[in-house]
Design an enzyme around this catalytic site. Structure first.
Site, PDB file in Angstrom:
ATOM      1  N   SER A  48     -68.419  31.062 117.667  1.00 35.57           N
ATOM      2  CA  SER A  48     -69.348  31.054 116.539  1.00 35.57           C
ATOM      3  C   SER A  48     -68.920  30.122 115.415  1.00 35.57           C
ATOM      4  CB  SER A  48     -69.561  32.474 116.018  1.00 35.57           C
ATOM      5  OG  SER A  48     -68.365  32.967 115.504  1.00 35.57           O
ATOM      6  N   LYS A 104     -70.857  39.649 108.971  1.00 36.85           N
ATOM      7  CA  LYS A 104     -70.693  38.296 108.444  1.00 36.85           C
ATOM      8  C   LYS A 104     -71.480  38.112 107.152  1.00 36.85           C
ATOM      9  CE  LYS A 104     -69.749  36.077 112.875  1.00 36.85           C
ATOM     10  NZ  LYS A 104     -70.305  35.311 113.993  1.00 36.85           N
TER      11      LYS A 104
END
Ligand code: ADP
Length: 852
Positions: free
Chosen positions: A711, A754
């Protein structure tokens, strides 16, 4: 030497003189005198199943008239008879063909009338004879028979065989109690080989068939050899018998000895008054077992062990082991049970009262209670798995659920459990063995239906000592856990009424078979506002109470709490927040105890005074837009993090280096990002040859934390583009997403954490893969509202958001420019000289991927 006779030996004591006389008479009967051909003529005495050998004295019974007549005739003439054994003992009136042709000339003693009308007599074998012809058949048979003259010579071979026979015979006599020792002495004194063979055969008494065979065998040496094998066989059997006998004997001896010692010990104990105590203790144990509500199997086992215990002496080392085993059986809850409070409203109240937020978890519990209401006998307990960063209230919610249901609450941490035996216990054969932790915890619970929290199920280890996950599977599986087997206890234990809740920071490391059986409930991290709320409503009151400050007017201002949250903690949960609040409370408590003036309102200044200088700075506030540095939002098991990615270009040979404890997946995504950049070189005004002249170093700081996953691809690519174009990356943009070689952005995991991390860190914009937008539903509204969230599908879109519109920084472009200009000159030279070499080099450089 007198003939060896069994019969008289056994009877001598009974009949004494009479018997002696009878044998004397026998000796007086003379042998028949053979004619010139060595043939004698005598009456024949057929024997049914008796074989008489020369030199043998034996009793015989006479029933048949003809036999009686034959004997009477012989005695009248003071003559011997010829004894011939019948081929078939059943024949009553034998003809010559019914008799074996070889027999024995024998002397017959006085006839004695027996009570049943028959007669008996002693006989003595004299010589082997072979029938030549029958001379008379009635009223008794008479025959002419040749006397078989045996050689009495002893050559060397015969001598050796005789010695062997004697040796073996000696052994047999020693081993066989029923053989008299004189038999051996007698044999020792026989000088004739044939006689020796016959004598030994009669002593060891083989079957009639074997005896006959011996009688028929005329050659003494052959007979001797046969005796050797017969004796060897006999000796073997006797030896075996002897062994068995002596073993049995020693067993008997030992148990007798033990019995004796034990009795003695009992006597000593009772003298000392100890025996009574021990008996009393055993009785007490029995009474305890009877009084305890145990399932039949456990009761039976306990009683059996007490029985064993009672056989022991109190000093025996095994006593302790047995006692603690029995204690374990008695101490475990087998039937004790708490009544569940299935009032949904009551439960909802308790959960709400004790915890802020956590709607999903609370809802699931209330559903469970509702279903139990409708279906009270519902057998299967759900297994919930609370997943989230530390300090997000997983354990304390578990405690609340137990409160709501009215169940006992117990916890067991699985972190670092590597050994199956920790779950299932050790067998009792191990010294110091105990049941596994599951049963130890059940004992602590004291009921069969506690709420059992298994903490840190994601930290379970596996190694050579067995797989604890497999044992846990049996604990959690409703199909099996009604009969959980513990190695120590050995009796199946019913865990089916237990309500299990497991906790984990991260589902990735939970063994799939376990994860399968559980219902995962996510515990997200909290945003600042939630933390404030939790602190005001729960943490502060609890800490005040714990530090003896309840009832005082102490309050924390919101700005003080915010300061603690921002500058003294950096976490998804509230554990450190609570700790820091606790520290402040303790300082105040101390001041109060010392009688000093103490504040009642905790302000930001006071926080700094009590907690010292801030531990965390808002990194973003200090940072500025930079070339080659982009901000990734990352996921860790402790919640989200923001993570800068730095790229530096140096003159070199086209190498790519990545540092900062980066895993292989992240390295690959860096390679992919670079390939993407190279493929788009023209769009960024970059010459392809440039990539062969610079070394690229990608660094992801905070190197002690291992990082991996795809990611960061988008962030690495952004930092690369920035470094190669000299354009700055905006400091308050965070990003996440996987990148393909063609620049497409793929979705990633952990969006909620996140986004929360970006919010916590004070970023303004978050770039997310478009396909992740659906995950935003889990993000608190406040965070969503305060962040600008940009969905992207292509790398270009990312660059548009993340790169500053300010003109490129000349300073950064200097190196690239120089390298590209050099390249220009080189190229024109080469074009004229060695075009082919150039092409080859180019091909090579594309094939050799720069290493990381
Ligand atoms: P975890 O088990 O998730 O690591 P804990 O259950 O130990 O976390 O929680 C740490 C502390 O935070 C506990 O004292 C708990 O009461 C408190 N806490 C966490 N979340 C909440 C909440 N939503 N409401 C009230 N208190 C909370």
């Amino acid at each position: 030497m007198r003939d060896f006779d069994w019969y008289s030996r056994g009877q001598e004591e009974e009949f004494g003189e009479a018997l002696h006389q009878r044998t004397e008479e026998l000796y007086r009967v003379p042998d028949s005198i053979p004619d010139e051909n060595g043939v004698i003529e005598c009456p024949v005495l057929p024997l049914r199943d008796l074989v008489v050998f020369p030199h043998m004295i034996s009793p015989i019974f006479i029933e048949r008239e003809s036999s009686l007549a034959a004997i009477e005739e012989a005695q009248l003439l003071d003559q011997t008879v010829i004894a011939l054994t019948q081929r078939d003992p059943e024949v009553d009136d034998p003809n010559p063909e019914d008799l074996w042709p070889i027999g024995v000339e024998m002397a017959v003693g006085r006839l004695l009338e027996m009570p049943d009308g028959s007669s008996s007599a002693l006989v003595q074998g004299r010589r082997r004879v072979q029938v030549v012809e029958f001379t008379q058949l009635h009223p008794f048979m008479k025959a002419r028979a040749r006397v078989i003259d045996e050689s009495r010579e002893v050559d060397r071979q015969t001598d050796a065989t005789m010695r062997t026979v004697l040796e073996l015979f000696k052994k047999c006599v020693e081993l066989n109690r029923s053989l008299p020792e004189e038999a051996y002495l007698y044999a020792l004194n026989i000088a004739e080989p044939g006689w020796l063979a016959d004598m030994v055969v009669t002593t060891i008494a083989p079957s009639v068939k074997e005896r006959l065979e011996f009688l028929m065998t005329v050659d003494p040496l052959v007979r001797l050899n046969k005796v050797v094998s017969l004796l060897a066989r006999e000796a073997d059997v006797l030896e075996l018998e002897d062994k068995i006998h002596s073993r049995a004997q020693s067993e008997v001896d030992r148990s007798q000895r033990e019995y004796y010692l034990r009795e003695q010990m009992k006597a000593i104990q009772s003298e000392l008054g100890e025996g009574d105590l021990w008996t009393q203790e055993i009785e007490d144990l029995k009474a305890r077992i009877e009084a305890t509500d145990l399932p039949p199997e456990a009761r039976e086992r306990a009683l059996k062990e007490v029985e064993r215990l009672s056989q022991m002496t109190p000093m025996s080392p095994e006593v302790g082991i047995l006692r603690s085993y029995i204690d374990w059986i008695l101490d475990l809850p087998w039937t004790q049970q708490t009544e569940d409070n299935l009032d949904v409203k009551h439960a909802a109240e308790i959960l709400e009262r004790e915890h802020y937020g956590l709607p999903k978890a609370k809802e699931r519990i209330l559903e469970y209670i509702a279903v139990r209401n409708l279906k009270p006998k519902r057998m299967r307990q759900p297994i919930l798995c609370f997943v989230g960063p530390p300090g997000t209230g997983k354990t304390s919610l578990g405690q609340s659920i137990a409160n709501a249901l009215g169940r006992k609450f117990v916890r067991l941490s699985l972190g670092g459990v590597r050994d199956e035996a920790e779950i299932r216990g050790h067998r009792r054969t191990y010294i110091g063995a105990l049941p596994g932790r599951i049963l130890q915890t059940m004992k602590r619970a004291g009921t069969v239906n506690p709420l059992f929290m298994l903490d840190e199920i994601d930290k379970l280890g596996t190694d050579f000592r067995g797989d604890p996950a497999a044992a846990l599977l049996e604990v959690l599986d409703p199909e099996q856990n009604y009969a959980f087997s513990d190695h120590y206890l050995e009796i199946p234990y019913d865990l089916s009424k237990v309500l299990f809740i497991t906790t984990a920071n991260y589902t990735g490391t939970i063994p799939p078979a376990l994860l399968d059986r559980m219902e995962v409930i996510e515990f997200p991290g909290y945003i600042e506002e939630e933390k404030l709320e939790i602190a005001q409503r729960f943490l502060i009151p609890r800490q005040l109470e714990e530090n003896g400050l309840e009832g005082t007017q102490i309050r924390f201002t919101p700005s003080a709490l915010t300061k603690i949250i921002r500058e003294y903690t950096y976490e998804a949960g509230v554990r450190n927040l609570e700790r820091e609040i606790g520290r402040i409370c303790r300082k105040i408590a101390r001041a109060k105890a010392e009688g000093k003036r103490h504040p009642t309102l905790v302000t930001p200044n006071l926080v700094e005074k009590y907690l010292g200088p801030p531990q965390f700075y808002n990194l973003e506030a200090e940072r500025k837009n930079e070339v080659g540095v982009a901000t990734a939002v990352a996921w860790t098991e402790y919640g989200g993090e923001i993570m800068p990615v730095e790229v530096l270009l140096m003159e070199g040979k086209g190498n790519l280096q990545i540092t900062g404890q980066v895993g292989s997946v992240m390295q690959e995504s860096a390679q992919a990002a670079l390939s993407y950049l190279r493929s788009r070189a023209e769009d960024f005004n970059l010459k392809m040859s440039l990539f062969e002249k610079v070394d690229i170093h990608i660094h992801i700081p905070e190197g002690s934390v291992p990082k991996d996953g795809p990611s960061a691809g988008v962030t690495i690519c952004t930092a690369l583009v920035s470094a190669f174009t000299g354009r700055e990356v905006l400091k308050d943009v965070g990003m996440t997403g996987e990148i393909t070689l063609r620049g497409r952005i793929l979705p990633v995991g952990g969006i909620r954490e996140k986004v929360l991390a970006a919010h916590r860190a004070g970023l303004k914009t978050v770039v997310l893969p478009k396909r992740n937008m659906k995950d935003l539903i889990d993000v608190p509204k406040k965070a969503r509202d305060e962040l600008k969230i940009v969905p992207v599908e292509e790398m270009d879109q990312v660059l548009q958001v993340a790169l500053s519109t300010a003109p490129p920084k000349r300073k950064h472009l200097r190196l690239l420019k120089r390298l590209m200009e050099e390249d220009q000159e080189e190229k024109s030279e080469e074009e004229t000289t060695a075009r082919r070499t150039y092409t080859r080099r180019k091909v090579q450089s594309t094939v050799t991927q720069p290493g990381a």
